[in-house]
Design a protein around this motif. Structure first.
Motif, PDB file in Angstrom:
ATOM      1  N   MET A   1      70.860  -4.897 -84.990  1.00 33.63           N
ATOM      2  CA  MET A   1      71.651  -4.055 -85.884  1.00 33.63           C
ATOM      3  C   MET A   1      71.987  -2.722 -85.216  1.00 33.63           C
ATOM      4  O   MET A   1      73.126  -2.242 -85.298  1.00 33.63           O
ATOM      5  CB  MET A   1      70.879  -3.813 -87.190  1.00 33.63           C
ATOM      6  N   LEU A   2      71.005  -2.142 -84.545  1.00 32.98           N
ATOM      7  CA  LEU A   2      71.219  -0.863 -83.873  1.00 32.98           C
ATOM      8  C   LEU A   2      72.238  -1.009 -82.746  1.00 32.98           C
ATOM      9  O   LEU A   2      73.091  -0.133 -82.550  1.00 32.98           O
ATOM     10  CB  LEU A   2      69.895  -0.328 -83.335  1.00 32.98           C
ATOM     11  N   ALA A   3      72.173  -2.117 -82.013  1.00 27.02           N
ATOM     12  CA  ALA A   3      73.124  -2.335 -80.921  1.00 27.02           C
ATOM     13  C   ALA A   3      74.549  -2.429 -81.451  1.00 27.02           C
ATOM     14  O   ALA A   3      75.484  -1.867 -80.857  1.00 27.02           O
ATOM     15  CB  ALA A   3      72.752  -3.604 -80.154  1.00 27.02           C
ATOM     16  N   VAL A   4      74.726  -3.119 -82.563  1.00 25.10           N
ATOM     17  CA  VAL A   4      76.059  -3.218 -83.160  1.00 25.10           C
ATOM     18  C   VAL A   4      76.509  -1.848 -83.660  1.00 25.10           C
ATOM     19  O   VAL A   4      77.656  -1.426 -83.449  1.00 25.10           O
ATOM     20  CB  VAL A   4      76.070  -4.247 -84.312  1.00 25.10           C
ATOM     21  N   GLY A   5      75.592  -1.125 -84.323  1.00 28.62           N
ATOM     22  CA  GLY A   5      75.935   0.201 -84.818  1.00 28.62           C
ATOM     23  C   GLY A   5      76.300   1.156 -83.700  1.00 28.62           C
ATOM     24  O   GLY A   5      77.262   1.930 -83.817  1.00 28.62           O
ATOM     25  N   ARG A   6      75.558   1.090 -82.610  1.00 24.55           N
ATOM     26  CA  ARG A   6      75.855   1.983 -81.482  1.00 24.55           C
ATOM     27  C   ARG A   6      77.233   1.683 -80.901  1.00 24.55           C
ATOM     28  O   ARG A   6      77.980   2.595 -80.538  1.00 24.55           O
ATOM     29  CB  ARG A   6      74.780   1.837 -80.405  1.00 24.55           C
ATOM     30  N   ALA A   7      77.583   0.394 -80.791  1.00 25.47           N
ATOM     31  CA  ALA A   7      78.910   0.036 -80.293  1.00 25.47           C
ATOM     32  C   ALA A   7      79.996   0.544 -81.238  1.00 25.47           C
ATOM     33  O   ALA A   7      81.038   1.054 -80.793  1.00 25.47           O
ATOM     34  CB  ALA A   7      79.013  -1.473 -80.122  1.00 25.47           C
ATOM     35  N   PHE A   8      79.768   0.428 -82.542  1.00 22.92           N
ATOM     36  CA  PHE A   8      80.754   0.924 -83.513  1.00 22.92           C
ATOM     37  C   PHE A   8      80.963   2.428 -83.378  1.00 22.92           C
ATOM     38  O   PHE A   8      82.075   2.932 -83.584  1.00 22.92           O
ATOM     39  CB  PHE A   8      80.307   0.590 -84.938  1.00 22.92           C
ATOM     40  N   MET A   9      79.901   3.151 -83.018  1.00 22.61           N
ATOM     41  CA  MET A   9      79.994   4.609 -82.928  1.00 22.61           C
ATOM     42  C   MET A   9      81.003   5.063 -81.880  1.00 22.61           C
ATOM     43  O   MET A   9      81.453   6.203 -81.911  1.00 22.61           O
ATOM     44  CB  MET A   9      78.620   5.212 -82.629  1.00 22.61           C
ATOM     45  N   ALA A  10      81.383   4.184 -80.973  1.00 21.56           N
ATOM     46  CA  ALA A  10      82.424   4.519 -80.004  1.00 21.56           C
ATOM     47  C   ALA A  10      83.810   4.425 -80.629  1.00 21.56           C
ATOM     48  O   ALA A  10      84.791   4.795 -79.983  1.00 21.56           O
ATOM     49  CB  ALA A  10      82.342   3.585 -78.796  1.00 21.56           C
ATOM     50  N   ARG A  11      83.876   3.913 -81.847  1.00 14.30           N
ATOM     51  CA  ARG A  11      85.152   3.677 -82.537  1.00 14.30           C
ATOM     52  C   ARG A  11      86.118   2.874 -81.663  1.00 14.30           C
ATOM     53  O   ARG A  11      87.247   3.286 -81.400  1.00 14.30           O
ATOM     54  CB  ARG A  11      85.787   4.997 -82.962  1.00 14.30           C
ATOM     55  N   PRO A  12      85.676   1.694 -81.205  1.00 14.38           N
ATOM     56  CA  PRO A  12      86.511   0.892 -80.310  1.00 14.38           C
ATOM     57  C   PRO A  12      87.629   0.185 -81.064  1.00 14.38           C
ATOM     58  O   PRO A  12      87.585   0.045 -82.290  1.00 14.38           O
ATOM     59  CB  PRO A  12      85.522  -0.130 -79.756  1.00 14.38           C
ATOM     60  N   ARG A  13      88.610  -0.276 -80.317  1.00 11.21           N
ATOM     61  CA  ARG A  13      89.633  -1.163 -80.877  1.00 11.21           C
ATOM     62  C   ARG A  13      89.207  -2.616 -80.739  1.00 11.21           C
ATOM     63  O   ARG A  13      89.697  -3.475 -81.473  1.00 11.21           O
ATOM     64  CB  ARG A  13      90.971  -0.941 -80.173  1.00 11.21           C
TER      65      ARG A  13
END
Length: 236
Positions: A143-155
């Protein structure tokens, strides 16, 4: 609109060629799966996109050729990768791991709002916000890994075996949250997953790799209806 397009992509580790010519596309805001047995080239396809392996062929993101770019350059364009094995920073807290994901951003207020969003998306992390990532369970680390990736606000979000090593109920919870994230954010996703039932709950279409090549491509409904897919990936 096509956001990501791979055409006849090859990739190798030293003298060992793993991808023999993979082609696929991900529409802007869409979700596409990559299925295949161990050693088929699924993870290498994601690594080719992010620039960590030597590649041939064409990889285009938002109309721009990105093959040959460094991983940091690829990330700066708006591609975030959740690798197999999660890759959380064990000695940092949950909050600091999320902050690391936003390192290219300057909008402090929005960053704080996005951290709150991640904690709403994954409520298990809320009570662990000050804990070291190494102290989390496997499911919490994913969950943290997914959240951290989202924090980059990727496309575009690249997900590699998000269910690996998780109990079925935990894996389902993780995928439910990823599905909500996709609906609410519009982030496009390319999903590598051995559990095809979970993959098909998230993606509209998928491609099957075998020894570094595409052997089947279709919508989720089409692939679920094929006997060979049911036998190999759906337990039927």
């Amino acid at each position: 609109m096509t956001l990501l397009e791979l055409v006849d992509v090859t990739a190798s580790y030293g003298s060992v060629q793993v991808l023999e010519g993979v082609s696929l596309s991900v529409p802007d805001g869409g979700a596409v799966g990559i299925l295949g047995a161990n050693g088929a080239g699924k993870t290498t396809t994601l690594r080719a996109i992010t620039g960590v392996v030597r590649t041939g062929g064409s990889i285009r993101f938002d109309g721009r050729e990105i093959s040959g770019m460094r991983p940091d350059q690829v990330a700066a364009l708006g591609i975030a990768h959740v690798p197999e094995g999660r890759g959380t920073l064990g000695q940092l807290s949950v909050r600091d791991n999320l902050r690391v994901g936003s390192y290219l951003r300057k909008d402090r207020k929005a960053i704080a709002e996005d951290i709150d969003y991640c904690l709403d998306l994954f409520p298990q992390l809320k009570d662990r916000i000050g804990s070291h990532a190494a102290a989390l369970s496997g499911g919490e680390q994913q969950m943290l890994a997914v959240g951290r990736a989202f924090m980059a606000r990727p496309r575009l979000l690249l997900l590699d075996e998000a269910s690996l090593g998780l109990a079925p109920s935990t894996a389902r919870n993780v995928y439910d949250a990823i599905g909500r994230l996709r609906r609410e954010s519009g982030i496009a996703m390319l999903v590598v997953e051995q559990n095809a039932n979970l993959a098909f709950s998230l993606v509209e279409s998928a491609t099957v790799l075998e020894t570094g090549r595409n052997v089947l491509t279709g919508t989720s409904a089409e692939l679920k209806g094929m006997d060979e897919i049911r036998r190999a990936y759906l337990g039927g």
